[in-house]
Motif scaffolding. Sequence first.
Motif, PDB file in Angstrom:
ATOM      1  N   ASP A  82     -27.149  82.527   9.584  1.00 20.08           N
ATOM      2  CA  ASP A  82     -28.060  81.940   8.608  1.00 20.08           C
ATOM      3  C   ASP A  82     -27.407  81.829   7.228  1.00 20.08           C
ATOM      4  N   THR A  83     -26.193  82.333   7.098  1.00 13.15           N
ATOM      5  CA  THR A  83     -25.467  82.220   5.833  1.00 13.15           C
ATOM      6  C   THR A  83     -25.235  80.755   5.486  1.00 13.15           C
ATOM      7  N   ALA A  84     -25.703  80.342   4.327  1.00 13.92           N
ATOM      8  CA  ALA A  84     -25.653  78.924   3.938  1.00 13.92           C
ATOM      9  C   ALA A  84     -26.203  78.767   2.528  1.00 13.92           C
ATOM     10  N   VAL A  85     -26.029  77.575   1.983  1.00 16.84           N
ATOM     11  CA  VAL A  85     -26.771  77.172   0.786  1.00 16.84           C
ATOM     12  C   VAL A  85     -28.052  76.503   1.268  1.00 16.84           C
ATOM     13  N   TYR A  86     -29.167  76.930   0.717  1.00 14.11           N
ATOM     14  CA  TYR A  86     -30.477  76.414   1.124  1.00 14.11           C
ATOM     15  C   TYR A  86     -30.998  75.462   0.052  1.00 14.11           C
ATOM     16  N   TYR A  87     -31.422  74.287   0.513  1.00 16.99           N
ATOM     17  CA  TYR A  87     -31.920  73.249  -0.370  1.00 16.99           C
ATOM     18  C   TYR A  87     -33.370  72.915  -0.038  1.00 16.99           C
ATOM     19  N   CYS A  88     -34.120  72.543  -1.074  1.00 20.09           N
ATOM     20  CA  CYS A  88     -35.406  71.912  -0.823  1.00 20.09           C
ATOM     21  C   CYS A  88     -35.276  70.434  -1.171  1.00 20.09           C
ATOM     22  N   SER A  89     -36.105  69.648  -0.513  1.00 19.64           N
ATOM     23  CA  SER A  89     -36.114  68.214  -0.748  1.00 19.64           C
ATOM     24  C   SER A  89     -37.528  67.714  -0.516  1.00 19.64           C
ATOM     25  N   ARG A  90     -37.719  66.452  -0.828  1.00 22.48           N
ATOM     26  CA  ARG A  90     -39.034  65.868  -0.579  1.00 22.48           C
ATOM     27  C   ARG A  90     -39.144  65.405   0.873  1.00 22.48           C
ATOM     28  N   ASP A  91     -39.969  64.433   1.121  1.00 24.24           N
ATOM     29  CA  ASP A  91     -40.246  63.890   2.453  1.00 24.24           C
ATOM     30  C   ASP A  91     -39.001  63.930   3.340  1.00 24.24           C
ATOM     31  N   PRO A  92     -39.094  64.533   4.536  1.00 26.50           N
ATOM     32  CA  PRO A  92     -37.893  64.767   5.361  1.00 26.50           C
ATOM     33  C   PRO A  92     -37.252  63.503   5.908  1.00 26.50           C
ATOM     34  N   ARG A  93     -38.022  62.425   5.988  1.00 26.16           N
ATOM     35  CA  ARG A  93     -37.437  61.239   6.596  1.00 26.16           C
ATOM     36  C   ARG A  93     -36.491  60.542   5.634  1.00 26.16           C
ATOM     37  N   PRO A  94     -36.883  60.314   4.366  1.00 26.82           N
ATOM     38  CA  PRO A  94     -35.949  59.711   3.421  1.00 26.82           C
ATOM     39  C   PRO A  94     -35.068  60.704   2.661  1.00 26.82           C
ATOM     40  N   LEU A  95     -35.524  61.950   2.465  1.00 19.44           N
ATOM     41  CA  LEU A  95     -34.752  62.968   1.742  1.00 19.44           C
ATOM     42  C   LEU A  95     -34.166  62.405   0.454  1.00 19.44           C
ATOM     43  N   ASP A  96     -35.033  61.855  -0.409  1.00 16.11           N
ATOM     44  CA  ASP A  96     -34.540  61.109  -1.554  1.00 16.11           C
ATOM     45  C   ASP A  96     -34.064  61.980  -2.723  1.00 16.11           C
ATOM     46  N   PHE A  97     -34.604  63.157  -2.904  1.00 14.54           N
ATOM     47  CA  PHE A  97     -34.175  64.042  -3.982  1.00 14.54           C
ATOM     48  C   PHE A  97     -33.961  65.446  -3.429  1.00 14.54           C
ATOM     49  N   TRP A  98     -32.903  66.091  -3.897  1.00 13.41           N
ATOM     50  CA  TRP A  98     -32.571  67.442  -3.465  1.00 13.41           C
ATOM     51  C   TRP A  98     -32.464  68.338  -4.686  1.00 13.41           C
ATOM     52  N   GLY A  99     -32.720  69.626  -4.492  1.00 12.32           N
ATOM     53  CA  GLY A  99     -32.430  70.586  -5.530  1.00 12.32           C
ATOM     54  C   GLY A  99     -30.945  70.917  -5.541  1.00 12.32           C
ATOM     55  N   GLN A 100     -30.582  71.880  -6.402  1.00 15.83           N
ATOM     56  CA  GLN A 100     -29.171  72.256  -6.526  1.00 15.83           C
ATOM     57  C   GLN A 100     -28.770  73.300  -5.487  1.00 15.83           C
ATOM     58  N   GLY A 101     -29.765  73.880  -4.822  1.00 14.44           N
ATOM     59  CA  GLY A 101     -29.497  74.834  -3.754  1.00 14.44           C
ATOM     60  C   GLY A 101     -29.453  76.271  -4.236  1.00 14.44           C
ATOM     61  N   THR A 102     -29.745  77.191  -3.318  1.00 13.45           N
ATOM     62  CA  THR A 102     -29.624  78.619  -3.594  1.00 13.45           C
ATOM     63  C   THR A 102     -28.858  79.248  -2.426  1.00 13.45           C
ATOM     64  N   PRO A 103     -27.816  80.022  -2.703  1.00 11.22           N
ATOM     65  CA  PRO A 103     -26.982  80.564  -1.621  1.00 11.22           C
ATOM     66  C   PRO A 103     -27.590  81.813  -0.999  1.00 11.22           C
ATOM     67  N   VAL A 104     -27.489  81.879   0.312  1.00 15.03           N
ATOM     68  CA  VAL A 104     -27.926  83.042   1.077  1.00 15.03           C
ATOM     69  C   VAL A 104     -26.741  83.543   1.892  1.00 15.03           C
ATOM     70  N   THR A 105     -26.438  84.826   1.757  1.00 12.51           N
ATOM     71  CA  THR A 105     -25.368  85.438   2.532  1.00 12.51           C
ATOM     72  C   THR A 105     -25.948  86.584   3.335  1.00 12.51           C
ATOM     73  N   VAL A 106     -25.760  86.531   4.657  1.00 10.92           N
ATOM     74  CA  VAL A 106     -26.238  87.588   5.534  1.00 10.92           C
ATOM     75  C   VAL A 106     -25.025  88.360   6.030  1.00 10.92           C
ATOM     76  N   SER A 107     -24.899  89.580   5.540  1.00  2.00           N
ATOM     77  CA  SER A 107     -23.718  90.386   5.873  1.00  2.00           C
ATOM     78  C   SER A 107     -24.016  91.853   5.612  1.00  2.00           C
ATOM     79  N   SER A 108     -23.374  92.702   6.387  1.00  2.02           N
ATOM     80  CA  SER A 108     -23.521  94.138   6.176  1.00  2.02           C
ATOM     81  C   SER A 108     -22.403  94.663   5.280  1.00  2.02           C
TER      82      SER A 108
END
Lengths: 112, 116
Positions: free
Chosen positions: B90-116
């Motif tokens: 699940d380690t990745a940069v996570y983005y939110c966006s509007r309507d999933p079909r056109p995905l016209d605008f995205w945020g800058q993302g927030t990084p998630v790291t899953v590690s021990s």
Amino acid sequence: DVVMTQSPLSLSVTLGQPASISCRSSQGLVYSDGYIHLNWFHQRPGQSPRRLIYRVSNRDSGVPDRFSASGSGTDFTLKISRVEAEDVGVYYCMQGTHWPFTFGPGTKVDIK
Amino acid sequence: QVQLVESGGGLVEPGGSLRLSCAASGFIFSDYYMTWLRQAPGKGPECLSYISGSGDYINYADSVKGRFTISRDNAKNSLYLQMNSLRAEDTAVYYCSRDPRPLDFWGQGTPVTVSS
């Protein structure tokens, strides 16, 4: 899931020269609204993806007219008529017809 | 202008939980479906989940179904992603966006790291 493939995966282009990227879907992309939801995105290093093209061939606001796109069925193409320095980065095609919506592996464009 | 600002990412141990938020502005939030995506290092983006404007309709990708929960608060113009039972993949940069079909605008993302 619909598999999106792109070719080439890497492209080195001389400034001012054209570039073309191909995208193929594993199944047809016509949605029940009659549209083909095939989008193209550009991502520069360290930035979020930015949409360039929606529904196969419609340029987004602010996208230079050197970018064009076309396609039908399962084959789609993005063309840059004259590559400029700001065009470097990774280009992704994406289908928004069949959930889960899926992206291609990306084509990395750099300047020769 | 449309703005989407994600927050809440960070380092978490395998099996842990995180809650991501996305603050929206510049459009009528309740009129739009909203989407969460992620992008693992060196990979293309992946659509994870979307939610209708009213919150009545929700869909998930199989990779997160049963572990992640999408929600929204239209009074706060905010979108959320509750992530449980996190795995290294699940380690990745996570983005939110509007309507999933056109995905016209995205945020800058927030990084998630899953590690021990």
